[in-house]
Design a protein around this motif. Structure first.
Motif, PDB file in Angstrom:
ATOM      1  N   THR A 179      -9.495   1.067  -5.052  1.00 41.96           N
ATOM      2  CA  THR A 179      -8.457   1.963  -5.826  1.00 41.96           C
ATOM      3  C   THR A 179      -7.650   2.728  -4.930  1.00 41.96           C
ATOM      4  O   THR A 179      -8.187   3.414  -4.044  1.00 41.96           O
ATOM      5  N   ILE A 180      -6.317   2.722  -5.265  1.00 40.59           N
ATOM      6  CA  ILE A 180      -5.157   3.225  -4.341  1.00 40.59           C
ATOM      7  C   ILE A 180      -4.561   4.065  -5.412  1.00 40.59           C
ATOM      8  O   ILE A 180      -3.968   3.547  -6.429  1.00 40.59           O
ATOM      9  N   ASN A 181      -4.490   5.487  -5.415  1.00 35.78           N
ATOM     10  CA  ASN A 181      -3.594   6.160  -6.213  1.00 35.78           C
ATOM     11  C   ASN A 181      -3.927   5.707  -7.926  1.00 35.78           C
ATOM     12  O   ASN A 181      -3.021   5.627  -8.406  1.00 35.78           O
ATOM     13  N   LYS A 182      -5.142   5.670  -8.025  1.00 34.86           N
ATOM     14  CA  LYS A 182      -5.595   5.665  -9.282  1.00 34.86           C
ATOM     15  C   LYS A 182      -5.479   4.089  -9.758  1.00 34.86           C
ATOM     16  O   LYS A 182      -5.739   3.587 -10.935  1.00 34.86           O
ATOM     17  N   VAL A 183      -4.899   3.212  -9.120  1.00 34.90           N
ATOM     18  CA  VAL A 183      -4.494   1.836  -9.671  1.00 34.90           C
ATOM     19  C   VAL A 183      -5.739   0.964  -8.775  1.00 34.90           C
ATOM     20  O   VAL A 183      -5.948   1.025  -7.523  1.00 34.90           O
ATOM     21  N   THR A 184      -6.654   0.245  -9.603  1.00 29.23           N
ATOM     22  CA  THR A 184      -7.531  -0.836  -8.984  1.00 29.23           C
ATOM     23  C   THR A 184      -6.897  -1.934  -8.817  1.00 29.23           C
ATOM     24  O   THR A 184      -6.292  -2.573  -9.759  1.00 29.23           O
ATOM     25  N   ILE A 185      -6.973  -2.676  -7.659  1.00 26.55           N
ATOM     26  CA  ILE A 185      -6.401  -3.800  -7.260  1.00 26.55           C
ATOM     27  C   ILE A 185      -7.263  -4.961  -7.960  1.00 26.55           C
ATOM     28  O   ILE A 185      -8.403  -4.974  -7.526  1.00 26.55           O
ATOM     29  N   GLN A 186      -6.363  -5.991  -8.715  1.00 26.45           N
ATOM     30  CA  GLN A 186      -7.134  -6.972  -9.266  1.00 26.45           C
ATOM     31  C   GLN A 186      -6.628  -8.124  -8.702  1.00 26.45           C
ATOM     32  O   GLN A 186      -5.679  -8.483  -7.954  1.00 26.45           O
ATOM     33  N   ARG A 222       0.823  -1.136   0.183  1.00 25.86           N
ATOM     34  CA  ARG A 222       0.013   0.042   0.011  1.00 25.86           C
ATOM     35  C   ARG A 222       0.820   1.335  -0.104  1.00 25.86           C
ATOM     36  O   ARG A 222       0.507   1.976  -0.545  1.00 25.86           O
ATOM     37  N   ALA A 223       1.969   1.418   0.774  1.00 24.40           N
ATOM     38  CA  ALA A 223       2.821   2.406   0.905  1.00 24.40           C
ATOM     39  C   ALA A 223       3.556   2.561  -0.509  1.00 24.40           C
ATOM     40  O   ALA A 223       3.780   3.752  -0.797  1.00 24.40           O
ATOM     41  N   LEU A 224       3.992   1.655  -0.894  1.00 22.44           N
ATOM     42  CA  LEU A 224       4.683   1.590  -2.313  1.00 22.44           C
ATOM     43  C   LEU A 224       3.799   2.272  -3.384  1.00 22.44           C
ATOM     44  O   LEU A 224       4.275   3.094  -4.111  1.00 22.44           O
ATOM     45  N   LEU A 225       2.358   1.845  -3.302  1.00 23.22           N
ATOM     46  CA  LEU A 225       1.479   2.228  -4.177  1.00 23.22           C
ATOM     47  C   LEU A 225       1.063   3.707  -4.154  1.00 23.22           C
ATOM     48  O   LEU A 225       0.999   4.413  -5.242  1.00 23.22           O
ATOM     49  N   ILE A 226       1.179   4.215  -2.929  1.00 25.77           N
ATOM     50  CA  ILE A 226       0.722   5.486  -2.718  1.00 25.77           C
ATOM     51  C   ILE A 226       2.069   6.309  -3.085  1.00 25.77           C
ATOM     52  O   ILE A 226       1.941   7.281  -3.655  1.00 25.77           O
ATOM     53  N   ASN A 227       3.298   5.952  -2.794  1.00 23.09           N
ATOM     54  CA  ASN A 227       4.226   6.768  -3.139  1.00 23.09           C
ATOM     55  C   ASN A 227       4.609   6.765  -4.515  1.00 23.09           C
ATOM     56  O   ASN A 227       4.933   7.636  -5.381  1.00 23.09           O
ATOM     57  N   ASN A 228       4.410   5.251  -4.948  1.00 23.59           N
ATOM     58  CA  ASN A 228       4.827   5.198  -6.514  1.00 23.59           C
ATOM     59  C   ASN A 228       5.511   5.825  -7.236  1.00 23.59           C
ATOM     60  O   ASN A 228       5.627   6.566  -8.223  1.00 23.59           O
TER      61      ASN A 228
END
Lengths: 212, 212
Positions: free
Chosen positions: A127-134, A98-104
């Motif tokens: 959806t986190i930071n515009k990426v939807t988890i699949q 989650r942290a990696l995805l938010i920082n991206n």
């Protein structure tokens, strides 16, 4: 990427990102040229190592004059493909994921997590930071439409081999893992392990030994 | 820690945590002995390297018989001080810091983040995983009462040198940094840099070069 890069030692390539980043910083601060001794001081690498590393990428410096910073940035940038965004997939969206995805990689416009996967039905669809988890099973289909250059995995050790087998089956050849236990992969697949526990243990160990 | 550890090469020490963890796994799965060739296969390290590394810690193996796993675990565990909890301080409780604090090395009972610090008044006072976030200026006082062996910093590069100067002033000698730019520290202070961007770039670079 020119074919002669084949012969560049792995350790020299490993130093390329730090050279590149430092030179960009220097350029941002108005510097035009730098000598290996000055650069060595900044990044704490021996000047002879720097000169040898740079020589693999062509004859880039003049004795007594130093290196042309803009030229180095261009050459190294091409090798690192910094002008081209490299799409990454994230596997495992727990706390760390989650942290990696938010920082991206927001400070590095050339790296971007473009899709994320998890096994937990409570997380899938979020959806986190515009990426939807699949669901992970979607990866094989997603990879047909998205250009995924590599995978970052925060999957825990006990589940990692199974996930890696699936990733390899999907055609992934570059994996950065936060689980420390080595997995078995075909020769063409690269796995890099980033073990926070070992990093901290090594740090404390080194400090203690030098205290002796 | 025995004095002869002074002479052990840094690279051998760096491999100690992975040896230790793998041997513990093997012991958990009922194994009593292992040969360097078998261990080498599991962790993808040359058997000659393993034998040389192990020799630094005493004559631990018998030719044709292999190494006694429980004995190795004991020796390596003593060096890594795994029986003693090592308290860590976390500086910077953003997304990544938060994830580190929530996970808090839960699979490694000997490492624990025991205090956390941030500059943001909105974050100070919040409690995550039983640790209440303090202003960084509290560190000097906290360190008198808590046994802090090392610091993990997620402070961004532009603020890191200032923070490091303060840490050094507080008597901290071991720092793991997620900011890649090298900082200046006295000789007795160890800083380890963990740069996720470089890790990913290196990974993609290696994969690409081996594709050539």
């Amino acid at each position: 990427m020119t074919p002669h890069n084949k012969k560049i030692p792995r350790m020299s390539l490993e130093r390329l990102p730090i050279y590149y980043r430092t030179l960009c910083n220097l350029a941002d601060n108005g510097y035009l040229r730098i000598k290996s001794a000055q650069l060595g001081k900044i990044i704490q690498i021996e000047p002879t190592t720097i000169r040898r590393d740079f020589s693999y990428f062509g004859d880039l410096g003049k004795s007594g004059y130093g290196y042309d910073i803009a030229h180095l940035i261009q050459i190294f940038g091409e090798i690192l493909e910094v002008n081209e965004t490299q799409g990454l997939a994230l596997i495992g969206v727990g706390n760390l994921g989650r942290a990696l995805l938010i920082n991206n990689f927001r400070r590095n416009p050339n790296l971007e997590i473009i899709s994320a996967y998890d096994a937990d039905p409570h997380v899938i669809g979020e959806t986190i930071n515009k990426v939807t988890i699949q669901p992970l099973s979607d990866l094989k289909a997603t990879i047909q439409t998205q250009q995924i250059k590599g995978v970052i995995s925060t999957v825990p050790s006990h589940a990692f081999q199974e996930v890696v087998d699936y990733l390899v089956d999907c055609g992934i050849t570059s994996i950065l893992s936060f689980a420390p236990e080595p997995v078995h992969v075909p020769k063409n697949v690269h796995v890099r392990y980033l073990d926070l526990t070992s990093e901290v243990q090594n740090l404390l160990l080194l400090a203690e030994i030098s205290d002796v």
